[in-house]
Design a protein around this motif. Structure first.
Motif, short mmCIF file in Angstrom:
data_model
loop_
_atom_site.label_atom_id
_atom_site.label_comp_id
_atom_site.label_asym_id
_atom_site.label_seq_id
_atom_site.Cartn_x
_atom_site.Cartn_y
_atom_site.Cartn_z
N TRP A 66 -0.21 -21.33 23.84
CA TRP A 66 -1.54 -20.13 23.68
C TRP A 66 -1.37 -19.60 25.24
O TRP A 66 -0.97 -20.39 26.54
CB TRP A 66 -3.00 -21.49 23.99
CG TRP A 66 -4.60 -20.33 23.65
CD1 TRP A 66 -4.86 -20.21 24.39
CD2 TRP A 66 -4.70 -19.85 22.72
NE1 TRP A 66 -6.40 -19.45 24.13
CE2 TRP A 66 -6.02 -18.73 22.89
CE3 TRP A 66 -3.76 -19.27 21.73
CZ2 TRP A 66 -6.42 -17.72 21.79
CZ3 TRP A 66 -4.34 -18.68 20.69
CH2 TRP A 66 -5.50 -17.82 20.99
N ALA A 67 -2.08 -19.07 25.19
CA ALA A 67 -2.41 -17.83 26.30
C ALA A 67 -3.65 -17.06 26.61
O ALA A 67 -4.17 -16.92 25.62
CB ALA A 67 -0.65 -16.77 26.76
N GLU A 68 -3.54 -17.04 27.69
CA GLU A 68 -5.54 -15.96 27.95
C GLU A 68 -5.45 -15.47 29.07
O GLU A 68 -4.39 -15.30 30.01
CB GLU A 68 -6.05 -16.94 28.17
CG GLU A 68 -6.87 -17.60 27.20
CD GLU A 68 -7.68 -19.16 27.66
OE1 GLU A 68 -8.33 -19.73 26.78
OE2 GLU A 68 -8.00 -19.10 29.15
N VAL A 69 -5.76 -14.16 28.66
CA VAL A 69 -5.66 -13.19 29.75
C VAL A 69 -7.19 -13.05 30.92
O VAL A 69 -8.54 -13.37 29.97
CB VAL A 69 -5.86 -11.64 28.74
CG1 VAL A 69 -5.50 -10.16 30.26
CG2 VAL A 69 -4.71 -10.98 28.19
N GLY A 97 -2.02 -3.86 17.94
CA GLY A 97 -3.17 -3.74 16.74
C GLY A 97 -3.70 -4.59 16.36
O GLY A 97 -4.20 -5.37 15.04
N TYR A 98 -4.62 -5.91 17.73
CA TYR A 98 -5.24 -7.09 16.99
C TYR A 98 -6.83 -6.49 16.49
O TYR A 98 -7.44 -5.55 16.85
CB TYR A 98 -5.32 -7.16 18.57
CG TYR A 98 -3.70 -7.84 18.92
CD1 TYR A 98 -2.78 -8.72 18.67
CD2 TYR A 98 -3.77 -8.48 20.69
CE1 TYR A 98 -1.80 -8.88 19.18
CE2 TYR A 98 -3.05 -8.94 21.64
CZ TYR A 98 -1.89 -9.32 20.23
OH TYR A 98 -0.27 -9.93 21.12
N ASP A 152 -6.23 -11.31 17.07
CA ASP A 152 -5.31 -12.44 16.00
C ASP A 152 -4.33 -11.31 15.60
O ASP A 152 -5.35 -10.14 15.50
CB ASP A 152 -6.47 -13.35 15.36
CG ASP A 152 -7.15 -12.06 14.44
OD1 ASP A 152 -6.82 -11.35 13.12
OD2 ASP A 152 -8.69 -11.77 14.66
N LEU A 153 -4.06 -11.30 14.46
CA LEU A 153 -3.45 -10.44 13.84
C LEU A 153 -3.33 -11.03 12.04
O LEU A 153 -2.22 -11.41 11.50
CB LEU A 153 -1.89 -10.89 14.59
CG LEU A 153 -0.93 -9.62 15.52
CD1 LEU A 153 0.73 -10.92 15.68
CD2 LEU A 153 -1.28 -8.21 15.55
N GLY A 154 -4.63 -11.11 11.87
CA GLY A 154 -4.84 -11.12 10.13
C GLY A 154 -5.69 -13.15 10.75
O GLY A 154 -6.15 -13.55 10.66
N VAL A 200 -3.51 -15.58 18.21
CA VAL A 200 -2.16 -15.47 19.39
C VAL A 200 -3.11 -15.37 20.41
O VAL A 200 -1.50 -15.47 21.28
CB VAL A 200 -2.17 -13.58 18.74
CG1 VAL A 200 -1.37 -14.08 17.47
CG2 VAL A 200 -2.77 -12.85 18.57
N LEU A 201 -4.56 -14.60 21.09
CA LEU A 201 -4.24 -14.33 22.81
C LEU A 201 -6.21 -14.86 22.65
O LEU A 201 -6.45 -14.23 22.00
CB LEU A 201 -3.74 -12.72 22.82
CG LEU A 201 -3.61 -12.90 24.30
CD1 LEU A 201 -2.91 -13.60 24.94
CD2 LEU A 201 -3.39 -11.53 24.32
#
Length: 264
Positions: A141-144, A161-162, A178-180, A184-185
């Motif tokens: 996982w990753a977080e900004v 395009g998130y 997410d991407l659907g 993802v982040l």
């Protein structure tokens, strides 16, 4: 392996003045082994878990001024790194390293989003990215972390395009991209607990079998616990600074407790 959708985290690496020290530290804490360094590509050295590529370490580039700050860099997938670089500029980001070919392995660039977090873009060639994910010793996982969430949110949604949802939690401002179907982040707002000199950054999480034991191993090798270990709905986790100052987190995804908060 099928190509990952654009915007999917696909790789991570870090620059270390003491590469051998980094190999000792991460070998003990995360159980990594290391391949031969690639002299053709700046002694880039891949890390493996159970024989599968999970990350890489590299010394500073020749001629680099000053003492470089060690930091983990997360790379997002792109089918066309040059086109992504233009989208980064158009969304208010800065391209720090122009798109470049890395032999037959792929193409890359390094960029900074408007609130300050640095990241990479990877267009796969023969190197498609992580060979292991979500298992002990690998990326999970990753977080900004940012003080300007609106800037970061708009940027990442525009470039990759998130879609995004906000966690229903009155105690923190947390958003998931997410991407659907698959997230993802994450994005976390930096509070006053963060020293003002710490810029926005992307924190990479590696899965471990036991969070507390991973922290103990890190501290034994002169790493420093920054936060945790503590339980969360997603698993027991902790944030760590390695001996050379690179921040990362470990999470035991097998210790998931409670219900995952709703997103809106």
């Amino acid at each position: 392996m099928a190509a990952r959708p654009e915007g999917t985290p696909v790789w991570t690496d870090a620059m270390f003045t003491d590469v051998e020290g980094a190999k000792t530290f991460y070998g003990d804490v995360l159980g990594w082994t290391f391949g031969e360094s690639s002299t053709e590509f700046g002694n880039y050295t891949q890390a493996y878990k159970n024989g599968k590529a999970v990350a890489a370490v590299v010394p500073p580039m020749p001629g680099q001024d000053g003492e470089p700050q060690s930091a983990w860099c997360l790379y997002f997938s792109s089918p066309d790194v040059s086109a992504t670089a233009e989208k980064i500029r158009g969304a208010g980001g800065t391209v720090l390293m122009e798109p470049m070919q890395v032999g037959e392995f792929g193409s890359m660039c390094i960029a900074r989003e408007p609130s300050g977090a640095v990241f990479g873009v990877w267009q796969p060639g023969t190197h498609e990215g992580f060979e292991l994910e979500g298992e002990s010793g690998s990326y999970v996982w990753a977080e900004v972390f940012t003080r300007e969430p609106a800037k970061a949110d708009d940027f990442f949604s525009s470039v990759f395009g998130y879609r995004s949802k906000t966690m229903q939690d009155g105690e923190m401002d947390y958003r998931v991209f997410d991407l659907g179907a698959d997230p993802v982040l994450g994005r976390m707002v930096m509070t006053e607990e963060f020293p003002p000199e710490v810029p926005s950054y992307i924190q990479v999480y590696f899965a471990v079998d036991n969070c507390d034991k991973a922290v103990e191993a890190a501290e034994r090798l002169d790493g420093r616990k920054v936060f945790g270990p503590m339980d969360s709905p997603f698993g027991r986790f902790a944030a760590i600074l390695d001996p050379q100052g690179a921040a990362f987190a470990v999470i035991d995804v097998k210790t998931t407790v409670g219900e995952v908060p709703e997103m809106v």
